[in-house]
Design a protein around this motif. Structure first.
Motif, PDB file in Angstrom:
ATOM      1  N   HIS A 183       0.770  -1.351   0.470  1.00  0.00           N
ATOM      2  CA  HIS A 183      -0.347   0.179  -0.017  1.00  0.00           C
ATOM      3  C   HIS A 183       0.840   1.011   0.300  1.00  0.00           C
ATOM      4  CE1 HIS A 183      -3.918   2.223   0.599  1.00  0.00           C
ATOM      5  NE2 HIS A 183      -2.365   3.026   1.755  1.00  0.00           N
ATOM      6  N   GLU A 184       2.172   1.751   0.937  1.00  0.00           N
ATOM      7  CA  GLU A 184       2.597   2.576   1.328  1.00  0.00           C
ATOM      8  C   GLU A 184       3.651   2.474  -0.537  1.00  0.00           C
ATOM      9  OE1 GLU A 184       3.165   4.033   3.150  1.00  0.00           O
ATOM     10  OE2 GLU A 184       1.468   3.097   4.698  1.00  0.00           O
TER      11      GLU A 184
ATOM     12  N   ALA B   8      10.904   8.286  -5.905  1.00  0.00           N
ATOM     13  CA  ALA B   8      11.393   7.728  -6.302  1.00  0.00           C
ATOM     14  C   ALA B   8      13.010   7.423  -4.332  1.00  0.00           C
ATOM     15  CB  ALA B   8      12.880   7.212  -7.349  1.00  0.00           C
ATOM     16  N   ARG B   9      13.655   8.927  -3.906  1.00  0.00           N
ATOM     17  CA  ARG B   9      14.037   8.903  -3.565  1.00  0.00           C
ATOM     18  C   ARG B   9      13.361   8.259  -2.185  1.00  0.00           C
ATOM     19  NH1 ARG B   9      17.018  13.710  -4.213  1.00  0.00           N
ATOM     20  NH2 ARG B   9      18.981  12.923  -5.080  1.00  0.00           N
ATOM     21  N   GLU B  10      11.760   8.312  -1.787  1.00  0.00           N
ATOM     22  CA  GLU B  10      10.723   7.460  -0.574  1.00  0.00           C
ATOM     23  C   GLU B  10      10.791   6.745  -0.650  1.00  0.00           C
ATOM     24  OE1 GLU B  10       6.463   8.861  -0.420  1.00  0.00           O
ATOM     25  OE2 GLU B  10       7.309  10.204  -1.060  1.00  0.00           O
ATOM     26  N   LEU B  11      10.483   6.056  -2.601  1.00  0.00           N
ATOM     27  CA  LEU B  11      10.343   4.460  -2.716  1.00  0.00           C
ATOM     28  C   LEU B  11      11.955   3.870  -1.840  1.00  0.00           C
ATOM     29  CD1 LEU B  11       8.583   3.448  -6.005  1.00  0.00           C
ATOM     30  CD2 LEU B  11       8.903   2.831  -3.846  1.00  0.00           C
ATOM     31  N   GLN B  12      13.433   4.440  -2.343  1.00  0.00           N
ATOM     32  CA  GLN B  12      14.250   4.087  -2.006  1.00  0.00           C
ATOM     33  C   GLN B  12      14.528   3.730  -0.459  1.00  0.00           C
ATOM     34  OE1 GLN B  12      17.082   6.413  -2.937  1.00  0.00           O
ATOM     35  NE2 GLN B  12      18.819   4.480  -3.146  1.00  0.00           N
ATOM     36  N   LYS B  13      13.799   4.668   0.408  1.00  0.00           N
ATOM     37  CA  LYS B  13      14.009   5.007   1.845  1.00  0.00           C
ATOM     38  C   LYS B  13      13.473   3.934   2.857  1.00  0.00           C
ATOM     39  CE  LYS B  13      13.683   7.725   6.014  1.00  0.00           C
ATOM     40  NZ  LYS B  13      12.912   8.900   6.556  1.00  0.00           N
ATOM     41  N   LEU B  14      11.962   3.966   1.722  1.00  0.00           N
ATOM     42  CA  LEU B  14      11.239   2.725   1.944  1.00  0.00           C
ATOM     43  C   LEU B  14      11.871   1.566   2.337  1.00  0.00           C
ATOM     44  CD1 LEU B  14       7.930   2.620   3.178  1.00  0.00           C
ATOM     45  CD2 LEU B  14       7.152   2.421   0.960  1.00  0.00           C
ATOM     46  N   LEU B  15      12.180   0.986   1.048  1.00  0.00           N
ATOM     47  CA  LEU B  15      12.535  -0.047   0.565  1.00  0.00           C
ATOM     48  C   LEU B  15      13.540  -0.444   1.922  1.00  0.00           C
ATOM     49  CD1 LEU B  15      12.231  -0.312  -3.038  1.00  0.00           C
ATOM     50  CD2 LEU B  15      11.362  -1.787  -1.397  1.00  0.00           C
TER      51      LEU B  15
ATOM     52  N   ARG C  91       4.739  -0.224  12.807  1.00  0.00           N
ATOM     53  CA  ARG C  91       4.468  -0.726  11.534  1.00  0.00           C
ATOM     54  C   ARG C  91       3.532   0.311  10.669  1.00  0.00           C
ATOM     55  NH1 ARG C  91       6.996  -6.320  10.470  1.00  0.00           N
ATOM     56  NH2 ARG C  91       8.168  -6.199  11.423  1.00  0.00           N
ATOM     57  N   PHE C  92       4.112   1.458  10.252  1.00  0.00           N
ATOM     58  CA  PHE C  92       3.806   2.602   8.616  1.00  0.00           C
ATOM     59  C   PHE C  92       2.747   3.628   9.774  1.00  0.00           C
ATOM     60  CE2 PHE C  92       4.566  -1.518   6.671  1.00  0.00           C
ATOM     61  CZ  PHE C  92       4.990  -1.493   5.690  1.00  0.00           C
ATOM     62  N   TYR C  93       3.020   3.479  11.293  1.00  0.00           N
ATOM     63  CA  TYR C  93       1.946   4.273  12.172  1.00  0.00           C
ATOM     64  C   TYR C  93       2.868   5.447  12.086  1.00  0.00           C
ATOM     65  CZ  TYR C  93      -1.489   6.367  14.986  1.00  0.00           C
ATOM     66  OH  TYR C  93      -1.718   7.183  15.737  1.00  0.00           O
ATOM     67  N   ARG C  94       1.941   7.317  11.324  1.00  0.00           N
ATOM     68  CA  ARG C  94       2.200   8.040  11.088  1.00  0.00           C
ATOM     69  C   ARG C  94       1.183   8.910  12.029  1.00  0.00           C
ATOM     70  NH1 ARG C  94       4.447   7.267   5.563  1.00  0.00           N
ATOM     71  NH2 ARG C  94       1.979   6.884   5.584  1.00  0.00           N
ATOM     72  N   ALA C  95       1.501  10.005  12.776  1.00  0.00           N
ATOM     73  CA  ALA C  95       0.456  10.583  14.342  1.00  0.00           C
ATOM     74  C   ALA C  95       0.658  12.075  12.775  1.00  0.00           C
ATOM     75  CB  ALA C  95       1.049  11.054  14.492  1.00  0.00           C
ATOM     76  N   ASP C  96      -1.501  12.239  12.156  1.00  0.00           N
ATOM     77  CA  ASP C  96      -1.738  12.789  10.875  1.00  0.00           C
ATOM     78  C   ASP C  96      -1.178  13.964  11.442  1.00  0.00           C
ATOM     79  OD1 ASP C  96      -4.821  11.038  10.303  1.00  0.00           O
ATOM     80  OD2 ASP C  96      -3.191  11.022   9.139  1.00  0.00           O
ATOM     81  N   LYS C  97      -1.117  14.673  12.247  1.00  0.00           N
ATOM     82  CA  LYS C  97      -0.570  16.085  12.598  1.00  0.00           C
ATOM     83  C   LYS C  97       0.420  16.170  12.055  1.00  0.00           C
ATOM     84  CE  LYS C  97      -3.777  15.524  16.157  1.00  0.00           C
ATOM     85  NZ  LYS C  97      -3.521  14.607  16.181  1.00  0.00           N
TER      86      LYS C  97
ATOM     87  N   SER D 218       8.171   7.230   6.330  1.00  0.00           N
ATOM     88  CA  SER D 218       7.475   5.891   5.663  1.00  0.00           C
ATOM     89  C   SER D 218       6.839   5.313   7.081  1.00  0.00           C
ATOM     90  CB  SER D 218       8.691   4.861   5.599  1.00  0.00           C
ATOM     91  OG  SER D 218       9.217   4.407   6.451  1.00  0.00           O
ATOM     92  N   GLY D 219       7.143   5.801   7.859  1.00  0.00           N
ATOM     93  CA  GLY D 219       6.011   5.650   9.143  1.00  0.00           C
ATOM     94  C   GLY D 219       6.771   4.116   9.781  1.00  0.00           C
TER      95      GLY D 219
END
Ligand code: ADP
Length: 397
Positions: free
Chosen positions: A185-186, A221-228, A344-350, A361-362
């Protein structure tokens, strides 16, 4: 016994009569008589044997009334014939027992056979259930449990352990499924943006709009790289417990180096890093993993802090533990988010809307928590919205 009694009786004869005393020790069921050579009864306690043909020297079995068995012995003496008889029901008892056994054998054998089968079958029931549940697990159906209650012996213990194992397996499997689904999903969002930007670029005709699309693509792409990278680290860390090398290390120099490096990233937001490090504090750490913990915490602190704020790294310790704190003057975490930030994957909305949205990525804190736990330590957090957060790592020395 009959022979002994006969000899004793023969020896006791005096004046044509038995002279019986206590010393003769005759059995209670004995009959005896003395007959003259002509066969006339001279003495004894019974005349029951009169007229029986003599059988000197041999013990004979005789029947009386068809039921009673007697053993009879004639001992010839110079005075006549001593005849002794002892009732012997042993033979009859034996024969009767034989008959009873012959009659009872079949039912007993059948009872043993079928009874044995019933007992064995009921004793084997839990084992059969365990086998069935295990093969169900083996086929990938993790919902199988053994429904056996009230068994308190070793089998009951085995059943309990099996069920716990199945539950743990199922939960682990569910977590993995959830993780994979969250991860996909991310990844979907940045990939969608990359595709859309690339499509835009194909239709764009100015250098400026090309550059804009390329910038978006690069950032996603950088975001994806970090996530991976984080996903990979998480997956590897999960299996890494055995390969971690914990060494007793003094923490102040390590933290000083990390703080120095972090100063570079903090500079972009004009954030100052202050280190208050107690010297001589040791802890058992894997240097690479420990650095990862600190880098993640400091990275977050910088991310979620306003420009020109202050970030403090403190180290203190006592005889039992080393305590490292990373404190910022950032946006803080709402009380309702606090219990979840290590998921995992939790990000506070604020915080997502606080200027860093989309870049994170959370996964960072869940990784930090896993690493701290692998060190045998604990992590906690105190935070107040709008004032800042303080993450505290406690490690064993
Ligand atoms: P992320 O990649 O989103 O930073 P983390 O797992 O590191 O993921 O953190 C989870 C969430 O916890 C963040 O999205 C943020 O809302 C909150 N958080 C973490 N560290 C801080 C901090 N120092 N200040 C404020 N919020 C924070």
């Amino acid at each position: 016994s009959i022979q002994r009694s006969a000899s004793a009786l023969a020896a006791s004869i005096e004046d044509g009569r038995f002279q019986i005393s206590q010393d003769n020790m005759l059995p209670s069921n004995i009959l005896f008589a003395l007959y003259s050579p002509e066969g006339v009864w001279l003495d004894g306690n019974s005349r029951f044997m009169d007229g029986m043909p003599p059988h000197p020297g041999r013990i004979e079995q005789t029947h009386y009334n068809g039921h009673f068995h007697w053993l009879a012995l004639d001992v010839p003496t110079s005075l006549g014939l001593v005849r002794v008889m002892i009732s012997s029901n042993q033979q009859a008892v034996l024969e009767r027992m034989l008959i009873i056994w012959a009659i009872a054998f079949l039912p007993i054998a059948l009872l043993s056979f079928f009874g044995g089968r019933v007992i064995a079958s009921s004793a084997m029931r839990p084992i059969r259930m365990i086998t069935k549940a295990a093969s169900q697990l083996g086929k990938g159906d993790l919902s199988g449990r053994i429904m056996l209650t009230g068994q308190t012996d070793e089998v009951g213990e085995l059943v309990k352990t099996f069920n716990t194992m199945a539950t743990n397996l199922e939960q682990a499997f569910e977590r993995e499924k959830q993780f994979t689904s969250d991860a996909s999903h991310e990844m979907r969002t940045p990939i969608t943006v990359i595709i859309a930007s690339a499509e835009d670029a194909l239709h764009d005709d100015t250098a400026e709009s090309y550059r804009q699309s390329a910038t978006v693509i690069l950032s996603k792409a950088r975001e994806l790289q970090k996530l991976l990278t984080q996903l990979l680290t998480l997956a590897r860390t999960g299996q890494q417990q055995s390969s971690m090398v914990l060494e007793r290390t003094e923490l102040a120099p390590v933290l000083r180096n990390i703080a120095l490096e972090a100063q570079d990233w903090a500079a972009a937001k004009a954030i100052t890093i202050e280190s208050v490090l107690q010297t001589g504090v040791f802890a058992k750490i894997d240097l690479m993993m420990f650095t990862r913990i600190m880098v993640n915490l400091i990275d977050n602190a910088i991310n979620y802090s306003p420009e020109s704020s202050k970030l403090t790294i403190t180290l203190s310790g006592d005889d039992t533990s080393a305590v490292i704190a990373v404190e910022d003057q950032g946006i803080g975490i709402a009380p309702e988010d606090l219990p979840h930030i290590f998921e995992r994957f939790y990000r506070a909305d604020k915080s997502r809307t606080a200027g860093t949205a989309g870049r994170n990525s959370g996964l960072g804190l869940s990784l930090v928590q896993m690493l701290v736990q692998l060190h045998g330590g604990e992590i906690s957090v105190q935070s107040e919205l709008g004032r800042g957060s303080k993450f505290v790592v406690m490690l064993k020395i």
